[in-house]
Design a protein around this motif. Structure first.
Motif, PDB file in Angstrom:
ATOM      1  N   ALA A 177       0.825  -1.204   0.000  1.00  0.00           N
ATOM      2  CA  ALA A 177       0.000   0.000   0.000  1.00  0.00           C
ATOM      3  C   ALA A 177       0.860   1.256   0.000  1.00  0.00           C
ATOM      4  CB  ALA A 177      -0.925  -0.011   1.220  1.00  0.00           C
ATOM      5  N   ALA A 178       1.909   1.252   0.801  1.00  0.00           N
ATOM      6  CA  ALA A 178       2.794   2.425   0.844  1.00  0.00           C
ATOM      7  C   ALA A 178       3.423   2.679  -0.530  1.00  0.00           C
ATOM      8  CB  ALA A 178       3.879   2.219   1.902  1.00  0.00           C
ATOM      9  N   HIS A 179       3.934   1.631  -1.158  1.00  0.00           N
ATOM     10  CA  HIS A 179       4.573   1.790  -2.475  1.00  0.00           C
ATOM     11  C   HIS A 179       3.569   2.251  -3.515  1.00  0.00           C
ATOM     12  CE1 HIS A 179       7.294   1.025  -5.800  1.00  0.00           C
ATOM     13  NE2 HIS A 179       6.318   0.336  -6.395  1.00  0.00           N
ATOM     14  N   ALA A 180       2.357   1.647  -3.501  1.00  0.00           N
ATOM     15  CA  ALA A 180       1.358   2.001  -4.513  1.00  0.00           C
ATOM     16  C   ALA A 180       0.875   3.442  -4.374  1.00  0.00           C
ATOM     17  CB  ALA A 180       0.180   1.037  -4.411  1.00  0.00           C
ATOM     18  N   TYR A 183       4.387   6.418  -1.094  1.00  0.00           N
ATOM     19  CA  TYR A 183       5.061   6.665   0.177  1.00  0.00           C
ATOM     20  C   TYR A 183       6.300   5.781   0.270  1.00  0.00           C
ATOM     21  CZ  TYR A 183       1.001   9.274   1.896  1.00  0.00           C
ATOM     22  OH  TYR A 183       0.006  10.203   2.072  1.00  0.00           O
ATOM     23  N   ALA A 184       7.224   6.204   1.103  1.00  0.00           N
ATOM     24  CA  ALA A 184       8.487   5.467   1.221  1.00  0.00           C
ATOM     25  C   ALA A 184       8.400   4.310   2.202  1.00  0.00           C
ATOM     26  CB  ALA A 184       9.611   6.415   1.651  1.00  0.00           C
ATOM     27  N   ALA A 185       7.597   4.465   3.272  1.00  0.00           N
ATOM     28  CA  ALA A 185       7.542   3.445   4.314  1.00  0.00           C
ATOM     29  C   ALA A 185       6.245   3.595   5.098  1.00  0.00           C
ATOM     30  CB  ALA A 185       8.756   3.556   5.235  1.00  0.00           C
ATOM     31  N   TYR A 186       6.187   2.930   6.228  1.00  0.00           N
ATOM     32  CA  TYR A 186       4.997   3.015   7.063  1.00  0.00           C
ATOM     33  C   TYR A 186       5.399   2.719   8.506  1.00  0.00           C
ATOM     34  CZ  TYR A 186       5.050  -2.078   7.331  1.00  0.00           C
ATOM     35  OH  TYR A 186       5.421  -3.378   7.566  1.00  0.00           O
ATOM     36  N   THR A 187       4.544   3.161   9.429  1.00  0.00           N
ATOM     37  CA  THR A 187       4.688   2.804  10.845  1.00  0.00           C
ATOM     38  C   THR A 187       3.361   2.224  11.328  1.00  0.00           C
ATOM     39  OG1 THR A 187       4.041   5.041  11.543  1.00  0.00           O
ATOM     40  CG2 THR A 187       6.404   4.579  11.307  1.00  0.00           C
ATOM     41  N   LEU A 188       3.456   1.299  12.238  1.00  0.00           N
ATOM     42  CA  LEU A 188       2.260   0.632  12.745  1.00  0.00           C
ATOM     43  C   LEU A 188       1.533   1.538  13.738  1.00  0.00           C
ATOM     44  CD1 LEU A 188       0.621  -2.052  12.850  1.00  0.00           C
ATOM     45  CD2 LEU A 188       2.053  -2.700  14.793  1.00  0.00           C
ATOM     46  N   GLY A 237      -5.720  -4.051  11.579  1.00  0.00           N
ATOM     47  CA  GLY A 237      -5.137  -2.882  12.219  1.00  0.00           C
ATOM     48  C   GLY A 237      -4.972  -1.754  11.224  1.00  0.00           C
ATOM     49  N   SER A 238      -4.154  -0.781  11.567  1.00  0.00           N
ATOM     50  CA  SER A 238      -3.947   0.380  10.705  1.00  0.00           C
ATOM     51  C   SER A 238      -2.471   0.764  10.731  1.00  0.00           C
ATOM     52  CB  SER A 238      -4.807   1.565  11.149  1.00  0.00           C
ATOM     53  OG  SER A 238      -4.469   1.971  12.464  1.00  0.00           O
ATOM     54  N   VAL A 239      -2.024   1.384   9.638  1.00  0.00           N
ATOM     55  CA  VAL A 239      -0.640   1.848   9.528  1.00  0.00           C
ATOM     56  C   VAL A 239      -0.650   3.302   9.077  1.00  0.00           C
ATOM     57  CG1 VAL A 239       0.290  -0.429   9.048  1.00  0.00           C
ATOM     58  CG2 VAL A 239      -0.449   1.013   7.141  1.00  0.00           C
ATOM     59  N   GLN A 240       0.392   4.010   9.473  1.00  0.00           N
ATOM     60  CA  GLN A 240       0.610   5.394   9.040  1.00  0.00           C
ATOM     61  C   GLN A 240       1.666   5.405   7.956  1.00  0.00           C
ATOM     62  OE1 GLN A 240      -0.709   8.672  10.208  1.00  0.00           O
ATOM     63  NE2 GLN A 240       0.212   8.981   8.196  1.00  0.00           N
ATOM     64  N   LEU A 241       1.293   5.782   6.747  1.00  0.00           N
ATOM     65  CA  LEU A 241       2.252   5.858   5.665  1.00  0.00           C
ATOM     66  C   LEU A 241       3.133   7.088   5.830  1.00  0.00           C
ATOM     67  CD1 LEU A 241      -0.099   4.915   2.664  1.00  0.00           C
ATOM     68  CD2 LEU A 241       1.158   3.424   4.232  1.00  0.00           C
TER      69      LEU A 241
END
Length: 243
Positions: A177-180, A183-188, A237-241
């Motif tokens: 999802a981050a790549h699409a 975004y470069a990465a994500y945090t939980l 859950g959810s992640v912050q891009l």
């Protein structure tokens, strides 16, 4: 307090509430940007490793107290015999006393009692359990059902592996999802692991009582066989891009 004073107080209170609501709306945090909700699951099929047979001691007659004593004696003897077999876990099941009825001149009349006590046998040794159940049936107990279940040790081992697999899939989805989305990465942000799910094989009902004239050593073993059963773990859950 006069009516005019009460009206003035009510208007002032309403105005204060409106001002507080407006201030809260102005200071409320904006909705988060770049937050993605995700879910993932992992499944496996296992062979249930714990054989289970339920039996019952049952007596019918007119004297419920005497019947209860007979059933208790039969159950105690069966428990002692089962617990003497290595690898067999034996426990008592339900105990019930029910009236019997007959119809006389179109009216129901009580015709004695039926006393019944259950016996639950479990073992990883299928052959030993089947042989024991056959012997107990030859001695007068009835076999109600047989089946298999997943033991606690197997369940915990598979649950650990499924959690690792499901979280790995969750992380893979987050990275995708981050790549699409550029975004470069994500945090939980949040993660919830749901309880292990699995549809256990249903016990097969049986009604078996061996012939009383058969020797215990020659009593036929109860046949036991099982298939595979699915187990599944879900995570969400959810992640912050992040850029």
């Amino acid at each position: 307090m006069s009516l005019r004073q009460l009206q003035h107080t009510t208007v002032s209170l309403f105005a204060s509430l409106m001002l507080c609501a407006a201030a809260s709306a102005q200071t409320a945090a904006p909705p988060p940007v770049g937050v993605v909700d995700l879910q993932a699951s992992a499944q496996v099929e296992v062979v249930p490793d714990l054989a289970v047979i339920t039996l019952a001691a049952e007596r019918s007659g007119m004297d419920s107290a005497s019947l209860t004593a007979q059933v208790s004696k039969s159950l105690d003897a069966a428990l002692q015999q089962a617990r003497a077999v290595p690898g067999v876990e034996a426990s008592s099941g339900g105990f019930s006393t029910q009236p019997r009825w007959k119809t006389v001149n179109n009216q129901s009349q009580r015709d004695g009692w039926t006393v019944r006590a259950g016996l639950i046998l479990k073992s990883h040794d299928v052959a030993a359990l089947g042989k024991l159940a056959g012997q107990l049936a030859q001695q007068g107990l009835m076999i109600d059902s047989n089946g298999f279940e997943v033991s606690r040790a197997l369940r915990e081992r598979e649950e650990t592996a499924l959690i690792e697999s499901a979280i790995a899939r969750f992380k893979a989805k987050a990275a995708t999802a981050a790549h699409a989305l550029g975004y470069a990465a994500y945090t939980l942000r949040t993660l919830q692991i749901e309880p292990l799910q699995g549809q256990m094989p249903q016990p097969r009902p049986m009604l078996m009582r061996a012939e009383a004239t058969m020797a215990a050593d020659s009593a036929p073993a109860v046949p036991l066989a099982t298939g595979r059963t699915p187990l599944q773990i879900n995570v969400q859950g959810s992640v912050q891009l992040t850029r």
